[in-house]
Enzyme design. Structure first.
Site, PDB file in Angstrom:
ATOM      1  N   GLU A 293      -4.141  -7.701   2.009  1.00  0.00           N
ATOM      2  CA  GLU A 293      -5.137  -7.187   1.063  1.00  0.00           C
ATOM      3  C   GLU A 293      -5.058  -5.666   0.958  1.00  0.00           C
ATOM      4  OE1 GLU A 293     -10.005  -6.792   0.857  1.00  0.00           O
ATOM      5  OE2 GLU A 293      -9.129  -8.583   1.768  1.00  0.00           O
ATOM      6  N   ARG A 294      -4.914  -4.988   2.081  1.00  0.00           N
ATOM      7  CA  ARG A 294      -4.914  -3.526   2.082  1.00  0.00           C
ATOM      8  C   ARG A 294      -3.618  -2.953   1.520  1.00  0.00           C
ATOM      9  NH1 ARG A 294      -8.189  -3.941   7.800  1.00  0.00           N
ATOM     10  NH2 ARG A 294     -10.225  -4.196   6.779  1.00  0.00           N
TER      11      ARG A 294
END
Length: 434
Positions: A293-294
């Site tokens: 996600e990051r």
């Protein structure tokens, strides 16, 4: 060198009807009459031979996605921003039919079966959408609500929830954050109490992207009274079940075209078979997917920052003050050079982390560093560039003001800057001993 099976499949897709249906070129409405909607590149376009991690298949995927963005999304962004919502089912179906919602998901469930570097390429290209809300909503569908399901879910759950999400037939959302538990995931209060072959769920979720339009939610809930890191489970929960209430559509500072909901669960009954993987492993599953996600968020904002810098260069070259172009003032072109340098450094970190990740390495520290830097740099880019637009920058008519609003979320959502710093310090072994 032989291509992996997924790359071979993508190479076939490139010349197939799946991508060719979007070959027509469409004009993109600009937010400002003075600036082109397609910024000139900051340097000569990279080729396959030049790129650190991309292959011809990566570039083919990006090119195909760009055609969809130009034809199906960007011409309508201003309208969707004004309306405070975009037609997620329509857009996701277009993207799903072309394979963009399951790039690294299993082929047997509609995915392309490629490695995560292709997700990064897709995220970069989605940064050409002229707002932050729609890319964020797409990212929730492809890289936040479904990774744990794809990795740990049963075949039955994948058939019911993953397959239609990858194909764009269902809209997904992720239910983690709560009013009293945002970045501190271990503190969530939503409970799922087992009764026979069902869980009865009570609680609420806050800041739920896609929540107003979602067909199902990947819900993190407490399923026991064990320690906070061992009492949570991820559950696939249809939003149409009795007891699921959309309390409100949240009015936000930015990301206007992305619907964000507050959701309550009042004695919602869901089969125990809807749990993803093992009971009590939800916190671990959620932490695992934070790496992706990051990195995804970093890739997405990089393209946006490139575009903002380039549009600012174009505008300041045209705008004059004190009888010369704003751009020709040393303080302006020096500052833009500094910002572009920072962007390039962040891009290098992203590609290094991605290269390590697809080889099976733990890149939690690097992903946290990238997320931290991306959020802070986005604020610098937005603030500095908006200043050079003068009064126009304080209107809603130009992209830079939208970016200024939208990008502020990056230092808050998906783990606040302070949480990223704590993770980095943990890996550096500099945290005080308890």
């Amino acid at each position: 060198m032989a291509l992996p099976r997924g790359a071979l499949r993508l190479n076939q897709l490139v010349v197939s009807r799946r991508f060719n249906q979007f070959t027509s070129r469409a004009g993109v409405r600009s937010l400002s009459d003075n600036v082109s909607s397609r910024p000139a590149p900051s340097s000569a376009p990279e080729t396959v031979r030049d790129h650190l991690i991309y292959t011809p298949e990566h570039f083919a995927l990006k090119e195909s996605l760009r055609k969809i963005i130009d034809q199906e999304i960007n011409p309508h962004v201003d309208q969707w921003e004004a309306e405070g919502i975009f037609p997620a089912h329509k857009i996701f179906k277009i993207l799903g039919s072309a394979g963009f919602l399951g790039v690294n998901k299993p082929v047997e469930y509609g995915g392309l079966g490629l490695d995560f570097s292709y997700n990064v390429a897709v995220s970069e290209e989605l940064g050409n959408i002229r707002c932050g809300g729609i890319p964020m909503a797409i990212g929730v569908q492809s890289d936040m609500a479904t990774p744990a399901l794809a990795r740990f879910g049963s075949a039955e759950l994948k058939e019911e929830f993953l397959l239609p999400s990858i194909m764009g037939d269902k809209v997904a959302c992720l239910g983690v954050s709560e009013v009293g538990a945002g970045s501190d995931v271990s503190s969530i209060m939503t409970k799922a109490v087992r009764k026979g072959d069902e869980y009865v769920i009570n609680g609420g979720k806050m800041w739920t992207t896609n929540g107003v339009q979602a067909d199902w939610i990947c819900l993190l809930a407490n399923t026991s009274d064990a320690a906070p890191h061992r009492n949570k489970s991820l559950i696939c929960l249809p939003m149409s079940l009795p007891g699921v209430h959309i309390a409100r559509k949240i009015d936000k500072l930015g990301m206007w075209s992305s619907d964000t909901a507050e959701v309550f669960f009042d004695d919602v009954h869901v089969p125990c078979k809807n749990i993803i993987g093992q009971e009590g492993m939800g916190f671990t599953y959620q932490m695992l997917q934070f790496q992706e996600e990051r990195l995804w968020a970093t890739a997405n904002i990089l393209t946006m920052m490139d575009n903002i810098i380039q549009e600012t260069i174009q505008y300041t070259r045209q705008r004059k003050i004190f009888k010369q172009a704003v751009l020709h003032h040393q303080s302006v072109h020096f500052r833009l050079a500094e910002l572009q340098t920072e962007v390039e450094l962040l891009r290098s970190l992203l590609y290094r982390a991605t290269a390590l990740y697809i080889k099976g390495n733990d890149v939690t520290k690097l992903a946290s560093m990238a997320k931290l830097k991306a959020g802070r740099l986005a604020r610098e880019v937005g603030d500095s560039c908006l200043q050079y637009w003068g009064g126009m920058g304080f209107t809603s008519d130009v992209l830079v003001s939208r970016f200024y609003r939208d990008s502020r979320l990056l230092s808050i959502g998906g783990g606040a800057d302070e949480v990223m710093l704590g993770i980095i310090c943990k890996y550096m072994d500099t945290l005080p001993k308890k």
